[in-house]
Scaffold this active site. Structure first.
Site, PDB file in Angstrom:
ATOM      1  CD  GLN B 116      -2.377   1.213   2.834  1.00 12.22           C
ATOM      2  OE1 GLN B 116      -1.799   0.664   3.770  1.00 12.22           O
ATOM      3  NE2 GLN B 116      -3.504   1.867   2.997  1.00 12.22           N
ATOM      4  CB  SER B 119       2.042   6.667   4.864  1.00 13.01           C
ATOM      5  OG  SER B 119       0.951   6.038   5.460  1.00 13.01           O
ATOM      6  CB  SER B 160       3.880  -3.187   5.519  1.00 11.42           C
ATOM      7  OG  SER B 160       3.693  -2.283   6.575  1.00 11.42           O
ATOM      8  CD  GLU B 243      -4.928   0.304   6.627  1.00 11.50           C
ATOM      9  OE1 GLU B 243      -5.326   1.376   6.130  1.00 11.50           O
ATOM     10  OE2 GLU B 243      -3.728   0.062   6.857  1.00 11.50           O
ATOM     11  CD  GLU B 376      -2.874   8.768  19.481  1.00  7.14           C
ATOM     12  OE1 GLU B 376      -2.516   8.341  18.357  1.00  7.14           O
ATOM     13  OE2 GLU B 376      -2.508   8.263  20.553  1.00  7.14           O
TER      14      GLU B 376
HETATM   15  C1  LIG Z   1       4.384  -0.833  11.442  1.00  4.18           C
HETATM   16  C2  LIG Z   1       3.789   0.138  10.491  1.00  4.18           C
HETATM   17  C3  LIG Z   1       3.404  -0.292   9.228  1.00  4.18           C
HETATM   18  C4  LIG Z   1       2.851   0.612   8.312  1.00  4.18           C
HETATM   19  N1  LIG Z   1       2.533   0.173   7.055  1.00  4.18           N
HETATM   20  C5  LIG Z   1       2.078   1.054   6.122  1.00  4.18           C
HETATM   21  C6  LIG Z   1       1.845   0.648   4.768  1.00  4.18           C
HETATM   22  O1  LIG Z   1       2.026  -0.519   4.427  1.00  4.18           O
HETATM   23  N2  LIG Z   1       1.442   1.552   3.870  1.00  4.18           N
HETATM   24  C7  LIG Z   1       1.213   2.856   4.201  1.00  4.18           C
HETATM   25  O2  LIG Z   1       0.813   3.625   3.341  1.00  4.18           O
HETATM   26  N3  LIG Z   1       1.423   3.293   5.481  1.00  4.18           N
HETATM   27  C8  LIG Z   1       1.863   2.416   6.439  1.00  4.18           C
HETATM   28  N4  LIG Z   1       2.118   2.848   7.744  1.00  4.18           N
HETATM   29  C9  LIG Z   1       1.965   4.285   8.044  1.00  4.18           C
HETATM   30  C10 LIG Z   1       0.869   4.647   9.011  1.00  4.18           C
HETATM   31  O3  LIG Z   1      -0.370   4.570   8.373  1.00  4.18           O
HETATM   32  C11 LIG Z   1       1.184   6.067   9.535  1.00  4.18           C
HETATM   33  O4  LIG Z   1       2.364   5.993  10.286  1.00  4.18           O
HETATM   34  C12 LIG Z   1       0.077   6.619  10.393  1.00  4.18           C
HETATM   35  O5  LIG Z   1      -1.039   6.919   9.617  1.00  4.18           O
HETATM   36  C13 LIG Z   1       0.485   7.838  11.198  1.00  4.18           C
HETATM   37  O6  LIG Z   1       1.046   8.842  10.412  1.00  4.18           O
HETATM   38  P1  LIG Z   1       2.416   9.541  10.827  1.00  4.18           P
HETATM   39  O7  LIG Z   1       3.401   8.467  11.061  1.00  4.18           O
HETATM   40  O8  LIG Z   1       2.745  10.545   9.796  1.00  4.18           O
HETATM   41  O9  LIG Z   1       2.113  10.245  12.194  1.00  4.18           O
HETATM   42  P2  LIG Z   1       1.480  11.703  12.403  1.00  4.18           P
HETATM   43  O10 LIG Z   1       0.290  11.853  11.557  1.00  4.18           O
HETATM   44  O11 LIG Z   1       2.558  12.704  12.289  1.00  4.18           O
HETATM   45  O12 LIG Z   1       0.994  11.595  13.907  1.00  4.18           O
HETATM   46  C14 LIG Z   1       1.841  11.794  15.028  1.00  4.18           C
HETATM   47  C15 LIG Z   1       0.988  11.630  16.280  1.00  4.18           C
HETATM   48  O13 LIG Z   1      -0.011  12.635  16.319  1.00  4.18           O
HETATM   49  C16 LIG Z   1      -1.297  12.053  16.462  1.00  4.18           C
HETATM   50  N5  LIG Z   1      -2.298  12.829  15.736  1.00  4.18           N
HETATM   51  C17 LIG Z   1      -2.282  13.178  14.417  1.00  4.18           C
HETATM   52  N6  LIG Z   1      -3.374  13.884  14.114  1.00  4.18           N
HETATM   53  C18 LIG Z   1      -4.116  13.985  15.237  1.00  4.18           C
HETATM   54  C19 LIG Z   1      -5.367  14.577  15.554  1.00  4.18           C
HETATM   55  N7  LIG Z   1      -6.067  15.226  14.641  1.00  4.18           N
HETATM   56  N8  LIG Z   1      -5.836  14.449  16.813  1.00  4.18           N
HETATM   57  C20 LIG Z   1      -5.119  13.782  17.759  1.00  4.18           C
HETATM   58  N9  LIG Z   1      -3.936  13.204  17.514  1.00  4.18           N
HETATM   59  C21 LIG Z   1      -3.438  13.306  16.273  1.00  4.18           C
HETATM   60  C22 LIG Z   1      -1.152  10.682  15.867  1.00  4.18           C
HETATM   61  O14 LIG Z   1      -2.156   9.819  16.340  1.00  4.18           O
HETATM   62  C23 LIG Z   1       0.240  10.293  16.318  1.00  4.18           C
HETATM   63  O15 LIG Z   1       0.204   9.810  17.611  1.00  4.18           O
HETATM   64  C24 LIG Z   1       2.666   1.960   8.677  1.00  4.18           C
HETATM   65  C25 LIG Z   1       3.041   2.396   9.955  1.00  4.18           C
HETATM   66  C26 LIG Z   1       3.599   1.500  10.856  1.00  4.18           C
HETATM   67  C27 LIG Z   1       4.000   2.008  12.209  1.00  4.18           C
END
Ligand SMILES: Cc1cc2nc3c(=O)[nH]c(=O)nc-3n(C[C@H](O)[C@H](O)[C@H](O)COP(=O)(O)OP(=O)(O)OC[C@H]3O[C@@H](n4cnc5c(N)ncnc54)[C@H](O)[C@@H]3O)c2cc1C
Lengths: 374, 406
Positions: B116, B119, B160, B243, B376
């Site tokens: 996928q 992100s 992933s 998902e 969150e």
């Molecule tokens: C093990 C793993 C596998 C993954 N696999 C894939 C994949 O295969 N394909 C893919 O596309 N993505 C994948 N991801 C990505 C995942 O979907 C993102 O990491 C996730 O959506 C969070 O985005 P970010 O890391 O940019 O965090 P951010 O969006 O920067 O968030 C940082 C923190 O702020 C909090 N936050 C953000 N907005 C708000 C809000 N409005 N209110 C309250 N809290 C908030 C979040 O919950 C988090 O705790 C994977 C992530 C992990 C850890």
């Protein structure tokens, strides 16, 4: 409660303590930033002997608990606690807790000429000494007796999960006939490095097979010395845990102030603000608990064991939670190897097992506060 | 035969026909799976000819149980989870006939693994802010008509399985002048195409389970666009909804999942027991059992065609429980809890929670509240969509993507 009324505690930092903090913090910032720690881990081992030399000998932190007449600083637990706060804040891989706190306290409790000699070496930062005891050993728990003396100080047996045992010059070995100082490179001593959850505090299993050492204390003295050392180790570990929690909080706040999603800084979301505010409150409370333990140890307060148990029962959990929040609130970045959050999470989780879990310490609180189990 | 006439008994007899024509004991795994797909028993709610029979979704459980009892091979959903759970339902909902026929069969058979590409470094929780560009060839010269391939440039992160995937679902920005949700288009991306570069991204556990993916001048034929140009966000929402269902919706037996190794250690090793741990273990055991029952009840509601809002909560519950249980397990193990299995950099094909040690489980479970939408964000969704609470004020919905703060 029959224990004496709590003496007034000094829970603040003195000017000298703040000066010491500044010195340790700037050394660690220059020489042991998280990126440098990670680089050393990848290169084979987290320890940096030169960093230890400066910290222990030049800044003089190794001798804080050692009286001046034995070449130490004659300072005390309050100062050592400040050093540990900074070491926790940097997740610094140095054998401070093991050598400058646990081994030092054991040697102080031995009161023999041999232990005095060794203390001079430790205080001067010329030697590293670690107790050959499992890191999980808790104050108030029965001491293990895995090492036997088969006659004339010929020691045999194995101890697992010994912290910092990969680097010392001397091991303190508790045998059935007393406490021995065994040079780490002596014949009959071998150490097997273990793969540790905490990358910053290496563990090894120590094996003795006919190893010889210098007798430091008879069994009763040795056991009392170790019990005292475990108490002060547990009390000071709370300061390391405070340092870990502080780094995690500070770093997370800084990240959420700058990271934008939904066209605004993440830190502006009320759900996150409240969480960080609660964490701040916990860290502030952890500071009071850790300071209380350090001060009670420094003054030899009668209720020091209770104060230490309270600090451990509280600070362990705060450090783990702060590190878990740090990983979570950094999102995907927090799950990566590159970002140092994992070093703190692993240290915090391992620290929550070290020197007694929060559950063990709650049990001690039950005893000291006369709140028995059903 | 119409869907309404398809009963559990009818499906059972179809399973029996499949089993007698292709006895699992003497049939090669791949051959059996192909025959199963062609018999419409892969996902019974899909249309005929695409691995299904247009039957009610709830009857899949009947088929699965019969096949499992007969010792039939499964299609290893853990390895092909993103394809099964997310790509397939999206292709089914938005794909052309040609796309469905081309992609669904190898996907279900596990011949083609999917990943996928959603992100990005700057677009995680705020996925709609993504900046990877897709430009129609000739667009710049001939004002949009083009008709040629799409050319994609950008960077994806946390992908992933990108290192094992043959295909990817990809969202990219096709119009930066529109508000962020409007200028997105959804594509099926060939991971072997020139310009796709996958770099391992090491994680907290020491493994590189996810990756960074750099897309440089990657050509995607228009035939691999899913849905209309500029409608990619609606398509992506289908993927994201599926998902969450596929992450939280696994069926587990009593004392399955993370609680299993802790309960086993407790029974086998009395020397580890303390009163404190006992209380915490029982609390978590009860919560794990209740979570299982909530999932079961949800499935029963779904089977009756009345899905409840509990579905939104399952992933939240499992993330929290996995983390608390694995944290307790490390403590329970005492001295052993201080140890870790192996820090060597590896690139695993699947995420394996049960085959690894407690330290791995503890660290990997930290991802459960981040991957597939953070806890969150899911709590916000529950608060706003289930409880009907007002959303935080937003100024990003009507702003052109190019004018957003970063
Ligand atoms: C093990 C793993 C596998 C993954 N696999 C894939 C994949 O295969 N394909 C893919 O596309 N993505 C994948 N991801 C990505 C995942 O979907 C993102 O990491 C996730 O959506 C969070 O985005 P970010 O890391 O940019 O965090 P951010 O969006 O920067 O968030 C940082 C923190 O702020 C909090 N936050 C953000 N907005 C708000 C809000 N409005 N209110 C309250 N809290 C908030 C979040 O919950 C988090 O705790 C994977 C992530 C992990 C850890």
């Amino acid at each position: 409660m029959s224990s004496p009324a709590a003496a007034p505690l000094d829970l603040l930092y003195s000017e000298t303590e703040e000066e010491l903090r500044t010195a340790v913090r700037s050394l660690l910032a220059a020489r042991s930033a998280p990126a440098a720690v990670l680089a050393r881990i990848e290169a084979g081992g987290p320890h940096d002997p030169e960093l230890w030399r400066v910290l222990a000998a030049e800044i003089g932190t190794a001798g804080l608990l050692v009286p001046e007449k034995l070449g130490g600083q004659g300072a005390g637990h309050r100062e050592a606690a400040v050093v540990l706060e900074e070491l926790g804040r940097a997740a610094a891989p140095v054998p401070y807790l093991t050598s400058a706190v646990l081994a030092t306290e054991i040697l102080l409790g031995c009161e023999s000429a041999e232990s005095a000699d060794l203390l001079r070496e430790l205080a001067a930062g010329r030697s590293v000494c670690v107790p050959a005891l499992p890191l999980t050993l808790a104050p108030g728990a029965p001491l293990p007796a895995p090492v036997r003396d088969s006659g004339g100080g010929s020691l045999g047996g194995s101890v697992g999960s010994v912290a910092d045992a990969v680097c010392p010059d001397v091991l303190l070995v508790l045998a059935d006939t007393g406490l021995y100082a065994v040079p780490a490179d002596a014949a009959g001593v071998s150490r097997t490095p273990l793969v540790a959850l905490d990358l910053t505090r290496p563990l090894a299993a120590v094996h003795l097979d006919g190893a010889a050492g210098t007798l430091l204390a008879d069994p009763a003295t040795a056991r009392a010395a170790i019990a005292g050392a475990l108490l002060s180790g547990a009390g000071l570990l709370a300061s390391e845990q405070l340092g870990i929690a502080e780094w995690c909080l500070t770093e997370t706040v800084a990240y959420l102030r700058t990271r934008h999603q939904f066209n605004r800084p993440l830190g502006s979301f009320q759900a996150l603000k409240h969480r960080l505010a609660r964490l701040w409150l916990d860290v502030a409370s952890a500071r009071a608990a850790a300071r209380a333990a350090a001060d009670a140890l420094a003054t030899g307060a009668a209720d020091a064991p209770l104060t230490v148990a309270v600090a451990q029962a509280y600070c362990s959990g705060v450090a783990v939670r702060a590190a878990e929040e740090c990983v979570q609130l950094h999102g995907g970045i927090g799950m990566t190897w590159e970002h140092p959050a994992h070093l703190y999470l692993k240290r915090a989780k391992a620290d929550s097992l070290a020197l007694g879990t929060a559950g063990h310490h709650r049990g001690l609180v039950a005893d000291f506060a006369e709140l028995p189990a059903p | 035969m119409t869907a309404a006439a398809l009963t559990a008994d009818h499906l059972r007899s179809r399973v029996r026909e499949l089993l007698s024509a292709h006895p699992p004991a003497t049939t090669a795994r791949a051959e059996f799976l192909r025959a199963r797909f062609d018999a419409g028993l892969a996902w019974v709610h899909y249309p005929e000819g695409l691995g299904g029979l247009g039957a009610p979704r709830s009857l899949q459980a009947v088929v699965d149980a019969e096949l499992e009892a007969a010792g039939a091979p499964d299609n290893d959903p853990r390895r092909i989870g993103i394809g099964l759970g997310m790509a397939a339902p999206t292709i089914l909902a938005y794909g052309t006939e040609e796309q469905k026929r081309r992609f669904l069969r190898p996907l279900w058979l596990g011949e083609e693994v999917w990943c996928q590409l959603f992100s990005e470094p700057g677009a995680g929780s705020d996925l709609a802010a993504l900046g990877t560009r897709a430009v129609r060839e000739g667009e710049n010269e001939s004002e949009g008509e083009g008709g040629g391939d799409w050319v994609v440039d950008g960077q994806k992160v946390w992908t992933s399985s990108a290192h094992t995937a043959r295909w990817a679902i990809l969202i990219a920005r096709t119009d930066p002048a529109l508000p962020k949700h409007q200028g997105i288009t959804y594509f099926l991306c060939d991971m072997t195409a020139p310009g796709v570069e996958v770099r391992p991204l090491r994680q907290i556990t020491g493994e590189a389970e996810f990756n960074e993916v750099f897309l440089t001048g990657v050509r995607i034929p228009d035939a691999h666009r899913l849905g209309e140009v500029g409608q990619g966000w609606a398509v992506a929402r289908t993927t994201l909804m599926n998902e969450r269902v596929s992450i939280g919706g696994m069926r587990i037996p009593r004392e399955g999942g993370m609680i299993a190794p802790v309960a086993a250690a407790w029974r086998e090793r009395p020397e580890l027991r303390t009163h404190d741990l006992h209380g915490r273990l029982l609390e978590l055991w009860v919560e794990a059992e209740v979570a299982r029952l909530t999932g079961e009840r949800l499935r029963q509601q779904l089977a009756q065609g009345q899905p409840g809002p509990e579905g939104s909560g399952m992933k939240l519950t499992f993330a929290r429980l996995n983390q608390e249980i694995s944290g307790l397990e490390v403590e329970l193990l005492g001295e052993e809890g201080l140890l870790y299995e192996d820090w060597t950099l590896r690139r695993p094909e699947i995420v394996d929670f049960t085959g690894r040690d407690a330290g791995y489980r503890y660290l990997r479970a930290k991802g459960n509240s981040i991957e597939g939408g953070t806890s969150e964000i899911l709590l916000n969704i529950v608060a706003e969509r289930v409880l009907g609470l007002p959303a935080e004020p937003r100024d990003d919905k009507d702003l052109a993507w190019k004018d957003l703060a970063r």
